[in-house]
Design a protein around this motif. Structure first.
Motif, PDB file in Angstrom:
ATOM      1  N   VAL A  61      46.930  15.556  43.322  1.00  0.00           N
ATOM      2  CA  VAL A  61      48.312  16.032  43.225  1.00  0.00           C
ATOM      3  C   VAL A  61      48.996  15.975  44.583  1.00  0.00           C
ATOM      4  O   VAL A  61      50.136  15.525  44.712  1.00  0.00           O
ATOM      5  CB  VAL A  61      48.364  17.475  42.666  1.00  0.00           C
ATOM      6  CG1 VAL A  61      49.777  18.024  42.731  1.00  0.00           C
ATOM      7  CG2 VAL A  61      47.864  17.500  41.227  1.00  0.00           C
ATOM      8  N   TYR A  75      50.338  24.957  40.359  1.00  0.00           N
ATOM      9  CA  TYR A  75      51.432  23.990  40.348  1.00  0.00           C
ATOM     10  C   TYR A  75      52.230  24.065  39.052  1.00  0.00           C
ATOM     11  O   TYR A  75      51.670  24.276  37.978  1.00  0.00           O
ATOM     12  CB  TYR A  75      50.900  22.564  40.508  1.00  0.00           C
ATOM     13  CG  TYR A  75      50.297  22.292  41.861  1.00  0.00           C
ATOM     14  CD1 TYR A  75      51.105  22.002  42.953  1.00  0.00           C
ATOM     15  CD2 TYR A  75      48.914  22.325  42.047  1.00  0.00           C
ATOM     16  CE1 TYR A  75      50.547  21.750  44.200  1.00  0.00           C
ATOM     17  CE2 TYR A  75      48.352  22.083  43.288  1.00  0.00           C
ATOM     18  CZ  TYR A  75      49.174  21.793  44.364  1.00  0.00           C
ATOM     19  OH  TYR A  75      48.628  21.545  45.588  1.00  0.00           O
ATOM     20  N   SER A  76      53.532  23.876  39.174  1.00  0.00           N
ATOM     21  CA  SER A  76      54.424  23.765  38.015  1.00  0.00           C
ATOM     22  C   SER A  76      55.227  22.488  38.160  1.00  0.00           C
ATOM     23  O   SER A  76      55.541  22.069  39.282  1.00  0.00           O
ATOM     24  CB  SER A  76      55.372  24.970  37.940  1.00  0.00           C
ATOM     25  OG  SER A  76      54.649  26.172  37.772  1.00  0.00           O
ATOM     26  N   CYS A  77      55.572  21.877  37.051  1.00  0.00           N
ATOM     27  CA  CYS A  77      56.342  20.638  37.082  1.00  0.00           C
ATOM     28  C   CYS A  77      57.827  20.994  37.118  1.00  0.00           C
ATOM     29  O   CYS A  77      58.359  21.545  36.148  1.00  0.00           O
ATOM     30  CB  CYS A  77      56.017  19.781  35.857  1.00  0.00           C
ATOM     31  SG  CYS A  77      56.606  18.094  35.977  1.00  0.00           S
ATOM     32  N   VAL A  81      45.686  21.765  36.550  1.00  0.00           N
ATOM     33  CA  VAL A  81      46.798  21.689  37.496  1.00  0.00           C
ATOM     34  C   VAL A  81      47.546  23.020  37.539  1.00  0.00           C
ATOM     35  O   VAL A  81      47.914  23.513  38.613  1.00  0.00           O
ATOM     36  CB  VAL A  81      47.759  20.534  37.130  1.00  0.00           C
ATOM     37  CG1 VAL A  81      48.998  20.553  38.017  1.00  0.00           C
ATOM     38  CG2 VAL A  81      47.054  19.192  37.277  1.00  0.00           C
ATOM     39  N   LYS A  82      47.775  23.615  36.383  1.00  0.00           N
ATOM     40  CA  LYS A  82      48.471  24.900  36.325  1.00  0.00           C
ATOM     41  C   LYS A  82      47.622  25.999  36.942  1.00  0.00           C
ATOM     42  O   LYS A  82      48.157  26.911  37.593  1.00  0.00           O
ATOM     43  CB  LYS A  82      48.811  25.241  34.870  1.00  0.00           C
ATOM     44  CG  LYS A  82      49.855  24.314  34.256  1.00  0.00           C
ATOM     45  CD  LYS A  82      50.246  24.730  32.849  1.00  0.00           C
ATOM     46  CE  LYS A  82      51.021  26.025  32.847  1.00  0.00           C
ATOM     47  NZ  LYS A  82      51.498  26.387  31.491  1.00  0.00           N
ATOM     48  N   TRP A 106      55.354  18.187  41.030  1.00  0.00           N
ATOM     49  CA  TRP A 106      54.385  19.277  40.977  1.00  0.00           C
ATOM     50  C   TRP A 106      54.444  20.053  42.284  1.00  0.00           C
ATOM     51  O   TRP A 106      54.312  19.486  43.366  1.00  0.00           O
ATOM     52  CB  TRP A 106      52.966  18.735  40.775  1.00  0.00           C
ATOM     53  CG  TRP A 106      52.756  18.084  39.451  1.00  0.00           C
ATOM     54  CD1 TRP A 106      52.761  16.755  39.185  1.00  0.00           C
ATOM     55  CD2 TRP A 106      52.519  18.737  38.208  1.00  0.00           C
ATOM     56  NE1 TRP A 106      52.545  16.520  37.857  1.00  0.00           N
ATOM     57  CE2 TRP A 106      52.396  17.723  37.219  1.00  0.00           C
ATOM     58  CE3 TRP A 106      52.415  20.077  37.817  1.00  0.00           C
ATOM     59  CZ2 TRP A 106      52.156  18.014  35.882  1.00  0.00           C
ATOM     60  CZ3 TRP A 106      52.174  20.360  36.477  1.00  0.00           C
ATOM     61  CH2 TRP A 106      52.049  19.340  35.530  1.00  0.00           C
ATOM     62  N   ARG A 107      54.639  21.360  42.178  1.00  0.00           N
ATOM     63  CA  ARG A 107      54.682  22.180  43.380  1.00  0.00           C
ATOM     64  C   ARG A 107      54.270  23.610  43.056  1.00  0.00           C
ATOM     65  O   ARG A 107      54.332  24.058  41.905  1.00  0.00           O
ATOM     66  CB  ARG A 107      56.073  22.152  44.006  1.00  0.00           C
ATOM     67  CG  ARG A 107      57.129  22.886  43.208  1.00  0.00           C
ATOM     68  CD  ARG A 107      58.521  22.688  43.794  1.00  0.00           C
ATOM     69  NE  ARG A 107      59.494  23.541  43.115  1.00  0.00           N
ATOM     70  CZ  ARG A 107      60.764  23.229  42.956  1.00  0.00           C
ATOM     71  NH1 ARG A 107      61.228  22.085  43.410  1.00  0.00           N
ATOM     72  NH2 ARG A 107      61.592  24.057  42.332  1.00  0.00           N
ATOM     73  N   ARG A 158      53.135  13.930  44.879  1.00  0.00           N
ATOM     74  CA  ARG A 158      53.632  15.018  44.042  1.00  0.00           C
ATOM     75  C   ARG A 158      54.456  14.519  42.856  1.00  0.00           C
ATOM     76  O   ARG A 158      54.792  15.292  41.969  1.00  0.00           O
ATOM     77  CB  ARG A 158      54.498  15.963  44.881  1.00  0.00           C
ATOM     78  CG  ARG A 158      53.797  16.596  46.071  1.00  0.00           C
ATOM     79  CD  ARG A 158      52.661  17.504  45.652  1.00  0.00           C
ATOM     80  NE  ARG A 158      52.129  18.231  46.794  1.00  0.00           N
ATOM     81  CZ  ARG A 158      52.446  19.486  47.087  1.00  0.00           C
ATOM     82  NH1 ARG A 158      53.269  20.146  46.324  1.00  0.00           N
ATOM     83  NH2 ARG A 158      51.920  20.067  48.147  1.00  0.00           N
ATOM     84  N   CYS A 205      57.653  17.656  48.465  1.00  0.00           N
ATOM     85  CA  CYS A 205      58.194  18.022  47.158  1.00  0.00           C
ATOM     86  C   CYS A 205      59.680  17.725  47.031  1.00  0.00           C
ATOM     87  O   CYS A 205      60.282  18.008  45.992  1.00  0.00           O
ATOM     88  CB  CYS A 205      57.956  19.509  46.886  1.00  0.00           C
ATOM     89  SG  CYS A 205      56.224  20.003  46.880  1.00  0.00           S
ATOM     90  N   LEU A 253      51.910  13.615  34.402  1.00  0.00           N
ATOM     91  CA  LEU A 253      50.633  14.139  33.925  1.00  0.00           C
ATOM     92  C   LEU A 253      49.686  13.023  33.487  1.00  0.00           C
ATOM     93  O   LEU A 253      48.481  13.075  33.756  1.00  0.00           O
ATOM     94  CB  LEU A 253      50.876  15.110  32.767  1.00  0.00           C
ATOM     95  CG  LEU A 253      49.621  15.811  32.212  1.00  0.00           C
ATOM     96  CD1 LEU A 253      48.936  16.619  33.312  1.00  0.00           C
ATOM     97  CD2 LEU A 253      50.000  16.717  31.044  1.00  0.00           C
ATOM     98  N   HIS A 307      46.028  19.170  32.397  1.00  0.00           N
ATOM     99  CA  HIS A 307      47.228  19.993  32.550  1.00  0.00           C
ATOM    100  C   HIS A 307      46.860  21.432  32.885  1.00  0.00           C
ATOM    101  O   HIS A 307      47.458  22.059  33.764  1.00  0.00           O
ATOM    102  CB  HIS A 307      48.059  19.931  31.266  1.00  0.00           C
ATOM    103  CG  HIS A 307      49.442  20.466  31.434  1.00  0.00           C
ATOM    104  ND1 HIS A 307      50.270  20.756  30.366  1.00  0.00           N
ATOM    105  CD2 HIS A 307      50.148  20.804  32.549  1.00  0.00           C
ATOM    106  CE1 HIS A 307      51.423  21.217  30.831  1.00  0.00           C
ATOM    107  NE2 HIS A 307      51.371  21.259  32.145  1.00  0.00           N
TER     108      HIS A 307
END
Length: 268
Positions: free
Chosen positions: A4, A40-42, A35-36, A97-98, A8, A108, A12, A32
């Motif tokens: 990631v 990170y959130s999209c 990553v969460k 993703w950040r 960034r 980002c 997915l 997914h």
């Protein structure tokens, strides 16, 4: 996390493909979740001007020169700028993703490069409120700007400031140096020209005001240019002086933020 951080802006599917190619057996849903779990959130990336080294240094030097200015001094400045309003604001673009607190991290950000474009509207604001809008049919060249200044901006400023007096006029950096004839005309009105660094929307509070107007118009659906102009004009006129004053009071914080970022883009 390494995948990631390397880019960034991968979606997915791309993250999942690279993870599985590295030898991990996992579903797209598991990818997914992982990553969460990393925090990170999209999100839709912020757009900031791409500043070269020289522009960053100019940004920093300018803010250091103004770091001791008070809100009262900034209240004597008339900020002006152009903005393009469209009937459709279009697609918001790719997400990024950040983690929390990473909105302004360089990895980002979605950078923009400023190119001359068709301009529809010219506006100005100060701590006392907004000036009437000027609708344009062509790009703002120096001759066009001269007409705006003589027939529109100065009369509007006189009405806006009244007895308080206008101290400085913000001349947009995109036009280079203010023409001598315009400086002379401004001086005749007791107004100086505020030097301004290029690619510095985070220092111009009217940029935030344009954003406020566009958000207020989000649920409006004008069908043609005439309806769009009417909607913009109505929304702009509804901006209270208190909102303008609040933006002006942010100037010391903007200056401080640029100095802290060493001339790089800030949250403003």
């Amino acid at each position: 996390m390494r995948i990631v951080k390397q880019n960034r802006f991968k979606n997915l599917s791309e993250l999942h493909k690279e993870w599985t190619e590295a030898g991990v057996k996992a579903s797209r849903a598991t990818t997914h979740r992982r990553v969460k779990e990393f925090g990170y959130s999209c999100r839709i990336p912020l757009v900031k001007p791409l500043l070269n080294h020289r522009q960053r240094q100019r940004h920093l030097t300018w803010t250091k020169e103004k770091k001791n200015w008070t809100v009262a001094q900034w209240s004597k400045v008339l900020f002006s700028d152009e903005s393009k309003f469209c009937i459709s604001f279009g697609n918001q673009g790719p997400r990024v993703w950040r983690k929390g607190g990473e909105a302004h991290s360089p990895s980002c950000l979605k950078y923009s490069v400023k190119f001359p474009q068709s301009v529809l509207i010219w506006g100005a604001m100060s701590s006392a409120g907004v000036c009437p809008l000027w609708f344009l049919k062509t790009n703002v060249t120096v001759p066009v700007y001269q007409g705006i200044l003589e027939h529109f901006m100065l009369p509007s400023a006189d009405q806006l400031f009244e007895d308080a007096g206008l101290g400085l006029f913000h001349f947009p950096a995109g036009f280079g140096t203010c023409p001598h004839s315009q400086k002379h005309e401004l001086n005749d009105h007791g107004v100086g020209v505020l030097d301004w660094p290029a690619n510095s929307p985070d220092l111009n509070p009217i940029e935030n005001l344009w954003g406020i107007v566009k958000r207020k118009m989000r649920n409006k659906r004008p069908k043609n240019a005439d309806e769009l102009k009417a909607t913009v004009k109505e929304t702009w006129a509804s901006i209270p002086p208190q909102q303008c004053h609040k933006l002006i009071t942010s100037m010391p914080r903007r200056i401080e933020a640029v100095i802290k970022a060493k001339g790089a883009p800030t949250k403003y």
